[in-house]
Design an enzyme around this catalytic site. Structure first.
Site, PDB file in Angstrom:
ATOM      1  N   PRO A 240      -6.244   1.523  -7.434  1.00 45.49           N
ATOM      2  CA  PRO A 240      -6.404   2.090  -6.069  1.00 45.49           C
ATOM      3  C   PRO A 240      -7.096   0.806  -5.052  1.00 45.49           C
ATOM      4  O   PRO A 240      -7.868   0.001  -5.673  1.00 45.49           O
ATOM      5  CB  PRO A 240      -7.473   3.321  -6.076  1.00 45.49           C
ATOM      6  CG  PRO A 240      -8.033   3.224  -7.380  1.00 45.49           C
ATOM      7  CD  PRO A 240      -7.205   2.447  -8.286  1.00 45.49           C
TER       8      PRO A 240
ATOM      9  N   CYS B 217       1.993   2.759  -2.467  1.00 46.26           N
ATOM     10  CA  CYS B 217       2.128   1.274  -2.596  1.00 46.26           C
ATOM     11  C   CYS B 217       2.189   0.391  -1.323  1.00 46.26           C
ATOM     12  O   CYS B 217       1.321  -0.575  -1.355  1.00 46.26           O
ATOM     13  CB  CYS B 217       3.470   0.934  -3.277  1.00 46.26           C
ATOM     14  SG  CYS B 217       3.533   1.157  -5.157  1.00 46.26           S
TER      15      CYS B 217
ATOM     16  N   PHE C 156       4.796  12.516   1.346  1.00 46.46           N
ATOM     17  CA  PHE C 156       5.095  11.241   1.934  1.00 46.46           C
ATOM     18  C   PHE C 156       6.376  11.128   2.354  1.00 46.46           C
ATOM     19  O   PHE C 156       6.935  10.074   3.129  1.00 46.46           O
ATOM     20  CB  PHE C 156       4.076  10.193   1.526  1.00 46.46           C
ATOM     21  CG  PHE C 156       4.738   9.260   0.129  1.00 46.46           C
ATOM     22  CD1 PHE C 156       4.921   9.805  -0.990  1.00 46.46           C
ATOM     23  CD2 PHE C 156       5.783   8.341   0.476  1.00 46.46           C
ATOM     24  CE1 PHE C 156       5.447   9.206  -2.011  1.00 46.46           C
ATOM     25  CE2 PHE C 156       6.473   7.639  -0.449  1.00 46.46           C
ATOM     26  CZ  PHE C 156       6.309   8.038  -1.669  1.00 46.46           C
ATOM     27  N   LYS C 157       7.495  11.542   1.628  1.00 43.86           N
ATOM     28  CA  LYS C 157       8.711  11.452   1.812  1.00 43.86           C
ATOM     29  C   LYS C 157       9.464  12.616   1.072  1.00 43.86           C
ATOM     30  O   LYS C 157       8.639  13.388   0.382  1.00 43.86           O
ATOM     31  CB  LYS C 157       9.203  10.034   1.382  1.00 43.86           C
ATOM     32  CG  LYS C 157       9.053   9.946  -0.021  1.00 43.86           C
ATOM     33  CD  LYS C 157       9.436   8.374  -0.608  1.00 43.86           C
ATOM     34  CE  LYS C 157      10.935   8.255  -1.265  1.00 43.86           C
ATOM     35  NZ  LYS C 157      10.999   7.091  -1.767  1.00 43.86           N
TER      36      LYS C 157
ATOM     37  N   GLU D 272       7.304  -2.859 -11.080  1.00 46.80           N
ATOM     38  CA  GLU D 272       8.185  -2.049 -10.921  1.00 46.80           C
ATOM     39  C   GLU D 272       8.502  -1.851  -9.382  1.00 46.80           C
ATOM     40  O   GLU D 272       7.611  -1.874  -8.498  1.00 46.80           O
ATOM     41  CB  GLU D 272       7.453  -0.681 -11.693  1.00 46.80           C
ATOM     42  CG  GLU D 272       8.675   0.588 -11.428  1.00 46.80           C
ATOM     43  CD  GLU D 272       9.753  -0.033 -12.273  1.00 46.80           C
ATOM     44  OE1 GLU D 272       9.820  -0.076 -13.588  1.00 46.80           O
ATOM     45  OE2 GLU D 272      10.757  -0.025 -11.564  1.00 46.80           O
TER      46      GLU D 272
ATOM     47  N   TYR E  34       3.087   8.233 -12.254  1.00 44.06           N
ATOM     48  CA  TYR E  34       4.391   8.037 -11.377  1.00 44.06           C
ATOM     49  C   TYR E  34       5.429   6.721 -12.017  1.00 44.06           C
ATOM     50  O   TYR E  34       6.586   6.925 -12.056  1.00 44.06           O
ATOM     51  CB  TYR E  34       4.185   7.966  -9.732  1.00 44.06           C
ATOM     52  CG  TYR E  34       3.780   9.147  -9.313  1.00 44.06           C
ATOM     53  CD1 TYR E  34       4.662  10.196  -8.823  1.00 44.06           C
ATOM     54  CD2 TYR E  34       2.398   9.541  -9.186  1.00 44.06           C
ATOM     55  CE1 TYR E  34       4.436  11.399  -8.384  1.00 44.06           C
ATOM     56  CE2 TYR E  34       2.128  10.775  -8.553  1.00 44.06           C
ATOM     57  CZ  TYR E  34       3.109  11.562  -8.330  1.00 44.06           C
ATOM     58  OH  TYR E  34       2.558  12.996  -7.687  1.00 44.06           O
TER      59      TYR E  34
HETATM   60  C1  UDX Z   1       8.105   1.670  -2.271  1.00 41.88           C
HETATM   61  C2  UDX Z   1       9.080   0.670  -2.653  1.00 41.88           C
HETATM   62  O1  UDX Z   1      10.154   1.149  -1.840  1.00 41.88           O
HETATM   63  C3  UDX Z   1       9.429   0.440  -4.018  1.00 41.88           C
HETATM   64  O2  UDX Z   1      10.288  -0.559  -4.444  1.00 41.88           O
HETATM   65  C4  UDX Z   1       7.877   0.054  -4.951  1.00 41.88           C
HETATM   66  O3  UDX Z   1       8.078   0.173  -6.270  1.00 41.88           O
HETATM   67  C5  UDX Z   1       6.895   1.440  -4.437  1.00 41.88           C
HETATM   68  O4  UDX Z   1       6.906   1.642  -3.076  1.00 41.88           O
HETATM   69  P1  UDX Z   1       7.894   4.425  -2.235  1.00 41.88           P
HETATM   70  O5  UDX Z   1       7.026   4.514  -1.849  1.00 41.88           O
HETATM   71  O6  UDX Z   1       8.077   5.551  -3.429  1.00 41.88           O
HETATM   72  O7  UDX Z   1       8.475   2.961  -2.780  1.00 41.88           O
HETATM   73  O8  UDX Z   1       9.003   4.847  -1.360  1.00 41.88           O
HETATM   74  P2  UDX Z   1       9.825   4.243  -0.049  1.00 41.88           P
HETATM   75  O9  UDX Z   1      11.275   5.027  -0.279  1.00 41.88           O
HETATM   76  O10 UDX Z   1       9.862   2.902  -0.020  1.00 41.88           O
HETATM   77  O11 UDX Z   1       9.145   4.844   1.227  1.00 41.88           O
HETATM   78  C6  UDX Z   1       7.860   4.327   1.636  1.00 41.88           C
HETATM   79  C7  UDX Z   1       7.461   5.026   2.981  1.00 41.88           C
HETATM   80  O12 UDX Z   1       7.983   4.383   3.881  1.00 41.88           O
HETATM   81  C8  UDX Z   1       7.653   6.569   2.964  1.00 41.88           C
HETATM   82  O13 UDX Z   1       6.697   7.320   3.669  1.00 41.88           O
HETATM   83  C9  UDX Z   1       9.128   6.836   3.918  1.00 41.88           C
HETATM   84  O14 UDX Z   1       9.205   7.787   4.600  1.00 41.88           O
HETATM   85  C10 UDX Z   1       8.867   5.585   4.527  1.00 41.88           C
HETATM   86  N1  UDX Z   1       9.959   5.121   5.533  1.00 41.88           N
HETATM   87  C11 UDX Z   1      10.926   4.376   4.611  1.00 41.88           C
HETATM   88  C12 UDX Z   1      10.387   5.140   6.872  1.00 41.88           C
HETATM   89  O15 UDX Z   1       9.514   5.616   7.686  1.00 41.88           O
HETATM   90  N2  UDX Z   1      11.341   4.461   7.235  1.00 41.88           N
HETATM   91  C13 UDX Z   1      12.532   3.871   6.492  1.00 41.88           C
HETATM   92  O16 UDX Z   1      13.458   3.462   7.072  1.00 41.88           O
HETATM   93  C14 UDX Z   1      12.225   3.771   4.959  1.00 41.88           C
HETATM   94  P1  ADP Z   2       0.905   5.087 -10.572  1.00 44.50           P
HETATM   95  O1  ADP Z   2       1.659   5.628  -9.424  1.00 44.50           O
HETATM   96  O2  ADP Z   2       0.497   3.424 -10.563  1.00 44.50           O
HETATM   97  O3  ADP Z   2       1.801   5.181 -11.860  1.00 44.50           O
HETATM   98  P2  ADP Z   2      -0.996   7.154 -11.040  1.00 44.50           P
HETATM   99  O4  ADP Z   2      -2.225   7.388 -10.530  1.00 44.50           O
HETATM  100  O5  ADP Z   2       0.287   8.191 -11.307  1.00 44.50           O
HETATM  101  O6  ADP Z   2      -0.441   5.699 -10.523  1.00 44.50           O
HETATM  102  O7  ADP Z   2      -1.057   6.751 -12.979  1.00 44.50           O
HETATM  103  C1  ADP Z   2      -2.098   6.269 -13.461  1.00 44.50           C
HETATM  104  C2  ADP Z   2      -2.572   6.851 -14.815  1.00 44.50           C
HETATM  105  O8  ADP Z   2      -3.421   5.820 -15.443  1.00 44.50           O
HETATM  106  C3  ADP Z   2      -3.242   8.224 -14.552  1.00 44.50           C
HETATM  107  O9  ADP Z   2      -2.663   9.152 -15.190  1.00 44.50           O
HETATM  108  C4  ADP Z   2      -4.776   7.760 -15.231  1.00 44.50           C
HETATM  109  O10 ADP Z   2      -5.374   8.713 -15.871  1.00 44.50           O
HETATM  110  C5  ADP Z   2      -4.161   6.841 -16.066  1.00 44.50           C
HETATM  111  N1  ADP Z   2      -5.301   5.879 -16.396  1.00 44.50           N
HETATM  112  C6  ADP Z   2      -6.364   5.236 -15.771  1.00 44.50           C
HETATM  113  N2  ADP Z   2      -7.054   4.448 -16.602  1.00 44.50           N
HETATM  114  C7  ADP Z   2      -7.014   4.663 -17.879  1.00 44.50           C
HETATM  115  C8  ADP Z   2      -7.292   3.936 -19.164  1.00 44.50           C
HETATM  116  N3  ADP Z   2      -8.486   3.421 -19.112  1.00 44.50           N
HETATM  117  N4  ADP Z   2      -6.577   4.195 -20.057  1.00 44.50           N
HETATM  118  C9  ADP Z   2      -5.519   5.264 -20.342  1.00 44.50           C
HETATM  119  N5  ADP Z   2      -5.121   5.859 -19.064  1.00 44.50           N
HETATM  120  C10 ADP Z   2      -5.559   5.369 -17.792  1.00 44.50           C
END
Ligand code: UDX
Ligand code: ADP
Length: 483
Positions: free
Chosen positions: A92, A290, A352-353, A171, A12
């Site tokens: 994780p 996150c 999750f959203k 990020e 992601y």
């Molecule tokens: C978050 C951070 O925003 C981003 O900067 C970081 O890089 C990764 O984590 P993300 O998890 O993709 O991003 O989504 P975000 O929009 O932040 O929402 C997180 C969760 O909080 C979702 O489940 C969302 O539904 C919830 N949320 C957010 C609420 O319940 N209420 C709000 O007002 C805002």
């Molecule tokens: P994020 O949300 O942080 O991007 P993801 O789980 O979506 O996390 O992506 C992490 C990616 O990293 C997965 O596609 C996984 O296969 C890859 N990965 C994990 N360990 C290794 C490794 N040793 N070499 C290359 N890719 C890896």
């Protein structure tokens, strides 16, 4: 000469970030590598059936894939070919041993670092992209630059140089708006060692974000710090956002008890420019890969430095979030005559959203499990997250061994139905629980849904995204969050 880029990890973070980096730097080659062959095959698929759903992503990939963006499983070749290595592998929460349930599991990161060291054929800049605990960069530098024949190089006029410079470039993109966030970020953060070599590496990464035609991120929005500040900023920023969500959810419970309306309270609070209107939406609690992980990381970090009160403070953010999902189930109980067994509940939205197929830490998962324990018959509908929902809930579903693994399934308790069709999910249901604020939910034919349900028919709009007055007008009993 512009340095070519490899990103290890095509998830992601890695996928969308590198697609946009390639778009804005057409003069550089960008290779995204991963150990997961299926994932790379999907990134390379002829019909652009990408492994993740993200609005606008497919257009960017169409524009650059095969031109200067490539996806591959040949990590060794890519590491050799490129000068700048972004690392976006998964980190994780550790589920075993020291720090279990709190600390990050850094095994993927460390094995990546060791591979980079084994395969690198010259000096490289290594950039942390995944969220990591503070001081990981230092640990990585120690692994990468551990004394051996490859660890130092002599550069004419500059004496001994480190072979690997590790930077932190966390990020901040949010899923669902990743492309927008990448194209137009509030800020880009790059942390680097404070010596000349470190600063040269930071400059090299600054150039990437400025874009080839200096048409991407304005220089004043690219902030540079030391490595540890960058690492901690990412954790702190996510913890603050998560804390805002838990804070408004704590107020929501009070609103339900007192007759106040949480949306009104949030609107007026948010009008104070010191508070601001964002991240004040009460709901089922935060999910995503996150927030929970980063807050737990912060808790672990505080504990390991003896800051126990600070650790407890941040831990409450998680506890409040878990409580929010428990509250959903208790309110359903109360509204459905204190028995849920054998009733049918349709779960509208599992992501999750909205605007993502991601289900990591989704509140819907917790609610489904709690309801399943109560022997509820569940029908789950989601436009993008059904495949992930089935994977997440696999333990609740048992293969029917007697049919030799055919499609027919038996269930330990009550059957779980998965369908993209909201009307099928709601048929004969006693309640609909809206868990994700998909934008088409308000425009569904709610009269038709009502007609197909058992009466009294209940809607629990945990996201407060529906027109409750209109629903009540149709005959629904309505529950909302914080009202
Ligand atoms: C978050 C951070 O925003 C981003 O900067 C970081 O890089 C990764 O984590 P993300 O998890 O993709 O991003 O989504 P975000 O929009 O932040 O929402 C997180 C969760 O909080 C979702 O489940 C969302 O539904 C919830 N949320 C957010 C609420 O319940 N209420 C709000 O007002 C805002
Ligand atoms: P994020 O949300 O942080 O991007 P993801 O789980 O979506 O996390 O992506 C992490 C990616 O990293 C997965 O596609 C996984 O296969 C890859 N990965 C994990 N360990 C290794 C490794 N040793 N070499 C290359 N890719 C890896």
């Amino acid at each position: 000469m512009n340095k070519d880029i490899v990103c290890i990890g095509a998830g992601y973070i890695g996928g969308p970030t590198m697609a946009v980096i390639a778009k804005m730097n057409p003069d550089r080659k960008v290779i995204v590598v991963d150990i997961n062959e299926k994932r790379i095959a999907a990134w390379n698929s002829a019909d652009f059936d990408l492994p993740i759903y993200e609005p606008g992503l497919v257009d960017v990939v169409r524009e650059v894939r095969g031109k200067n963006l490539f996806f591959s499983t040949d990590i060794e070749a890519a590491v050799k070919e490129c000068d700048i290595i972004f690392v976006g592998v998964n980190t994780p929460t550790k589920m075993f041993g020291k720090g279990a349930g709190r600390a990050s599991d850094l095994q993927y990161w460390e094995s990546t670092a060791r591979n980079i060291k084994a395969w690198a054929n010259g000096p490289k800049i290594v950039v942390e992209k995944s969220t990591l605990p503070v001081r990981t960069a230092a640990a990585m530098e120690a692994i990468l630059n551990a004394q051996d024949a490859r660890s130092e190089v002599k550069v004419e006029g500059q004496g001994q140089q480190r072979n690997f410079t590790v930077l932190s470039n966390p990020e901040f993109l949010a899923e669902g708006t990743a492309i927008k966030d990448l194209m137009n970020p509030d800020r880009v953060l790059i942390g680097g060692p404070q010596d000349a070599q470190g600063q040269a590496a930071v400059d090299a990464v600054v150039e990437i974000y400025e874009g080839a035609a200096k048409n991407w991120v304005p220089r004043e929005k690219i902030l540079t710090t030391n490595v540890w500040s960058a690492e901690l900023t990412k954790l702190a920023a996510n913890a603050f956002l998560a804390q805002r969500v838990s804070s408004i959810n704590a107020i929501a419970g009070l609103c339900e008890a007192t007759g106040a309306d949480v949306d009104e309270v949030a609107k007026v609070m948010g009008a104070d420019h010191r508070i601001g209107p964002k991240f004040l939406k009460a709901g089922p609690g935060f999910g995503g890969s996150c927030f929970k992980k980063d807050v737990l990381n912060l808790v672990y970090l505080c504990e390991s430095f003896g800051l126990h009160t600070a650790a407890e403070y941040w831990h409450e953010v998680i506890k409040m979030n878990d409580h929010q999902q428990e509250r959903i189930v208790s309110r359903l109980f109360k509204a459905m005559f204190n028995t849920l067994a054998n009733k049918k509940i349709a779960i509208f939205g599992f992501a999750f959203k909205a605007d993502t197929g991601d289900t990591r830490e989704t509140p819907a998962g917790t609610v489904v499990r709690l309801l399943h324990d109560e022997h509820v018959r569940l029908a789950i509908t989601d436009p993008k997250a059904l495949a992930n929902a089935k994977k997440d809930l696999a333990d609740l579903i048992e293969e029917d061994i007697s049919t030799g693994g055919s499609d027919s399934r038996i269930f330990k308790q009550a059957p779980i139905e998965f369908t993209e069709d909201e009307y099928a999910a709601a048929r004969d249901a006693d309640a609909i629980v809206v868990m994700t604020d998909w934008c088409h939910y308000p425009t569904l034919d709610w009269a038709r849904l009502y007609a197909s349900m058992r009466k009294p028919a209940l809607v629990f709009d945990t996201r407060n995204c529906l027109d409750s007055a209109a629903l009540k007008g149709l005959g629904f009993k309505v529950l909302q969050t914080g009202k």
